[in-house]
Design an enzyme around this catalytic site. Structure first.
Site, PDB file in Angstrom:
ATOM      1  N   ARG A  36      21.304  21.149  21.240  1.00  0.00           N
ATOM      2  CA  ARG A  36      22.293  20.896  20.734  1.00  0.00           C
ATOM      3  C   ARG A  36      22.204  21.507  19.117  1.00  0.00           C
ATOM      4  O   ARG A  36      20.919  21.531  18.694  1.00  0.00           O
ATOM      5  CB  ARG A  36      23.388  19.672  20.387  1.00  0.00           C
ATOM      6  CG  ARG A  36      22.420  18.511  20.780  1.00  0.00           C
ATOM      7  CD  ARG A  36      21.603  18.265  19.515  1.00  0.00           C
ATOM      8  NE  ARG A  36      22.380  18.198  18.269  1.00  0.00           N
ATOM      9  CZ  ARG A  36      21.587  18.220  17.132  1.00  0.00           C
ATOM     10  NH1 ARG A  36      20.257  18.410  16.964  1.00  0.00           N
ATOM     11  NH2 ARG A  36      22.108  18.598  15.749  1.00  0.00           N
ATOM     12  N   GLY A  37      22.981  21.828  18.363  1.00  0.00           N
ATOM     13  CA  GLY A  37      22.744  22.074  16.906  1.00  0.00           C
ATOM     14  C   GLY A  37      22.970  23.827  16.806  1.00  0.00           C
ATOM     15  O   GLY A  37      22.360  24.319  18.044  1.00  0.00           O
ATOM     16  N   ALA A  38      23.589  24.282  16.136  1.00  0.00           N
ATOM     17  CA  ALA A  38      24.209  25.589  16.228  1.00  0.00           C
ATOM     18  C   ALA A  38      22.989  26.804  16.605  1.00  0.00           C
ATOM     19  O   ALA A  38      22.935  27.476  17.488  1.00  0.00           O
ATOM     20  CB  ALA A  38      25.097  26.200  15.117  1.00  0.00           C
ATOM     21  N   ASP A  94      28.107  24.713  11.544  1.00  0.00           N
ATOM     22  CA  ASP A  94      28.275  25.431  12.735  1.00  0.00           C
ATOM     23  C   ASP A  94      29.016  26.819  12.661  1.00  0.00           C
ATOM     24  O   ASP A  94      28.860  27.544  13.712  1.00  0.00           O
ATOM     25  CB  ASP A  94      28.909  24.638  13.884  1.00  0.00           C
ATOM     26  CG  ASP A  94      28.090  23.530  14.261  1.00  0.00           C
ATOM     27  OD1 ASP A  94      27.981  22.398  13.489  1.00  0.00           O
ATOM     28  OD2 ASP A  94      27.499  23.586  15.231  1.00  0.00           O
ATOM     29  N   GLN A 153      23.458  11.840  16.383  1.00  0.00           N
ATOM     30  CA  GLN A 153      22.453  12.504  16.050  1.00  0.00           C
ATOM     31  C   GLN A 153      21.561  12.325  14.762  1.00  0.00           C
ATOM     32  O   GLN A 153      20.585  12.459  14.802  1.00  0.00           O
ATOM     33  CB  GLN A 153      23.071  13.995  15.876  1.00  0.00           C
ATOM     34  CG  GLN A 153      23.772  14.648  17.171  1.00  0.00           C
ATOM     35  CD  GLN A 153      25.165  14.468  17.276  1.00  0.00           C
ATOM     36  OE1 GLN A 153      25.589  13.557  16.818  1.00  0.00           O
ATOM     37  NE2 GLN A 153      25.796  15.432  17.746  1.00  0.00           N
ATOM     38  N   ASN A 187      31.547  21.966  10.409  1.00  0.00           N
ATOM     39  CA  ASN A 187      30.255  21.190  10.697  1.00  0.00           C
ATOM     40  C   ASN A 187      30.483  19.818  11.129  1.00  0.00           C
ATOM     41  O   ASN A 187      31.919  19.469  11.472  1.00  0.00           O
ATOM     42  CB  ASN A 187      29.412  20.868   9.380  1.00  0.00           C
ATOM     43  CG  ASN A 187      27.959  20.401   9.900  1.00  0.00           C
ATOM     44  OD1 ASN A 187      27.373  20.997  10.682  1.00  0.00           O
ATOM     45  ND2 ASN A 187      27.393  19.188   9.072  1.00  0.00           N
ATOM     46  N   LYS A 188      29.726  19.094  11.767  1.00  0.00           N
ATOM     47  CA  LYS A 188      29.926  17.897  12.597  1.00  0.00           C
ATOM     48  C   LYS A 188      30.854  16.871  12.063  1.00  0.00           C
ATOM     49  O   LYS A 188      30.850  16.890  10.747  1.00  0.00           O
ATOM     50  CB  LYS A 188      28.540  17.082  12.540  1.00  0.00           C
ATOM     51  CG  LYS A 188      28.226  15.921  13.382  1.00  0.00           C
ATOM     52  CD  LYS A 188      28.962  15.795  14.631  1.00  0.00           C
ATOM     53  CE  LYS A 188      28.472  16.955  15.716  1.00  0.00           C
ATOM     54  NZ  LYS A 188      29.142  17.367  16.827  1.00  0.00           N
ATOM     55  N   ARG A 234      30.422  25.934  24.707  1.00  0.00           N
ATOM     56  CA  ARG A 234      30.825  24.975  23.558  1.00  0.00           C
ATOM     57  C   ARG A 234      31.399  26.056  22.710  1.00  0.00           C
ATOM     58  O   ARG A 234      30.828  27.188  22.201  1.00  0.00           O
ATOM     59  CB  ARG A 234      29.583  24.498  22.998  1.00  0.00           C
ATOM     60  CG  ARG A 234      28.882  23.437  23.644  1.00  0.00           C
ATOM     61  CD  ARG A 234      28.018  22.486  22.752  1.00  0.00           C
ATOM     62  NE  ARG A 234      28.780  21.686  21.894  1.00  0.00           N
ATOM     63  CZ  ARG A 234      28.041  20.696  20.985  1.00  0.00           C
ATOM     64  NH1 ARG A 234      26.858  20.887  20.904  1.00  0.00           N
ATOM     65  NH2 ARG A 234      28.861  19.996  20.144  1.00  0.00           N
TER      66      ARG A 234
HETATM   67  O1  MRU Z   1      27.278  18.731  18.211  1.00  0.00           O
HETATM   68  P1  MRU Z   1      26.129  19.052  17.479  1.00  0.00           P
HETATM   69  O2  MRU Z   1      24.907  18.233  17.684  1.00  0.00           O
HETATM   70  O3  MRU Z   1      25.549  20.463  18.130  1.00  0.00           O
HETATM   71  O4  MRU Z   1      26.419  19.374  16.134  1.00  0.00           O
HETATM   72  C1  MRU Z   1      25.539  20.062  15.200  1.00  0.00           C
HETATM   73  C2  MRU Z   1      25.831  20.079  13.862  1.00  0.00           C
HETATM   74  O5  MRU Z   1      26.869  19.769  13.500  1.00  0.00           O
HETATM   75  C3  MRU Z   1      24.924  20.484  12.966  1.00  0.00           C
HETATM   76  O6  MRU Z   1      25.053  20.073  11.787  1.00  0.00           O
HETATM   77  C4  MRU Z   1      24.946  22.181  12.901  1.00  0.00           C
HETATM   78  O7  MRU Z   1      25.009  22.791  14.229  1.00  0.00           O
HETATM   79  C5  MRU Z   1      23.714  22.844  12.118  1.00  0.00           C
HETATM   80  S1  MRU Z   1      22.377  22.677  12.805  1.00  0.00           S
HETATM   81  C6  MRU Z   1      20.920  23.511  11.848  1.00  0.00           C
END
Ligand code: MRU
Length: 345
Positions: A46-48, A235, A194, A246-247, A89
């Site tokens: 996970r993470g963009a 994201d 996370q 973002n999250k 996603r």
């Molecule tokens: O749902 P996730 O864990 O994929 O969400 C991740 C985030 O919101 C991060 O802050 C974002 O992707 C940036 S990662 C460098």
């Protein structure tokens, strides 16, 4: 970095399974594009930026399996794989950016062999470039961090969320590498935790002082003057309006930071910038209600209750002090300039 988030090895995609952290460090070896899509959807990765890199490698995996047939047939198979990966996603723009980039290369190939080779090269380039971009983001962002700063971060925008080093955590790492003493507060990030599971794990491994709080403690912490800066990832950043997606929980931190006059910074590569959409046009992923109904294996709410579980929120530009990319430090309204460059004006 003593672990790798995602890499290519002997014809397969290898991922650190983030669902098991911090308790177990286990790698998944994926051999089909279906497995890759499932790993992204289930958040094994996970993470963009990390899901963008993983999708690119997933396309390389599909390409590696195509022997014989015409290049037209190969492309049709690649388009199907791309569609599957796109459906995993909806919010992180890097996923679509990486898939589009690899598919552009695939479409330019004149033979199946060329397609196999060039698609893999492009996917590996995306991985390497992401690591380099994070180092540059770190260097650019570290200029804004002062010796002795206490930084609040949300979710995980670290090495685990990218090809390595991280964006928000990259800024913190670079500041520490410059000799600055930095302390971090990590908010736990319900519902997938996370912050508690991943950010704390990463920072502790690097020996960077970190304290864990639950999400609803952040405003009080800021009110007490315990936070000098907030640094988060993104994201999707909308170039047209300066909104940051973002999250879930990022917006609350941004509102509190504004109220207590604390700089709110967003660190992300330009592959996270969406040059097309306005906030109304972005799909915010809604995930399985069980993520809210359970903590680990324990159910915490009565049966039959309704649940809303958006995975991301949208922070308006007036709450964002700086956006840090590999190109420099920008104000949200300056993204229009990047937009003009993107269009070649
Ligand atoms: O749902 P996730 O864990 O994929 O969400 C991740 C985030 O919101 C991060 O802050 C974002 O992707 C940036 S990662 C460098």
């Amino acid at each position: 970095m003593s672990f790798r988030t995602v890499y290519w090895s002997r014809g397969s995609v290898v991922l650190l399974d983030q669902r098991l952290l911090p308790h177990r460090v286990r790698y998944l070896r994926l051999t089909t594009v279906r497995q890759v899509a499932r790993a992204i959807k289930d958040m094994a990765v996970r993470g963009a930026p990390a899901i963008g890199v993983t999708a690119a490698l997933g396309l390389a995996l599909e390409a590696s399996k195509i022997r014989g047939g015409s290049v037209g047939e190969a492309l049709r198979r690649m388009e199907k794989a791309a569609e599957l990966l796109r459906s995993t996603r909806p919010t992180a723009v890097n996923l679509f950016w990486a898939i589009d980039r690899v598919m552009r290369v695939a479409r330019s190939c004149g033979s199946v062999r060329e397609l196999r080779e060039k698609v893999l090269d492009e996917a590996l380039r995306i991985l390497e470039e992401d690591l380099e971009m994070n180092k540059s983001i770190g260097r650019n962002g570290a200029k804004l961090i002062e010796d002795g700063d206490t930084i609040l971060t949300h979710c995980n925008a670290g090495a685990l969320a990218t090809a390595g080093y991280g964006t928000a955590l990259g800024v913190i790492r670079a500041a520490v590498e410059e000799g600055k003493r930095v302390r971090v507060y990590a908010s736990e990030t319900r519902p997938r935790l996370q912050g508690a599971r991943l950010t704390v794990w990463e920072l502790m491994r690097d020996g960077i002082p970190v304290k864990l709080i639950t999400d609803n403690m952040a405003a009080f912490l800021m009110q007490r003057g315990e936070v000098d800066k907030v640094v988060v990832g993104a994201d999707r950043i909308l170039a047209k309006t300066g909104h940051v997606i973002n999250k879930i929980g990022t917006l609350s931190h941004a509102i509190a930071a504004k109220r207590f006059e604390i700089p709110f910074m967003v660190a992300a590569p330009t592959s996270t910038i969406d040059f097309e959409r306005t906030p109304e046009e972005v799909e915010i992923e809604e995930r399985d209600p069980r993520e809210v109904l359970y903590v680990g294996r324990e159910r915490i709410a009565p049966r039959g209750v309704e649940v809303w579980n958006p995975a991301f929120d949208i922070t308006p530009p007036d709450l964002v002090t700086y956006i840090i990319t590999e190109k420099g430090v920008h104000r949200p309204w300056e993204l229009e300039g990047l937009l003009a460059k993107h269009r070649g004006e």
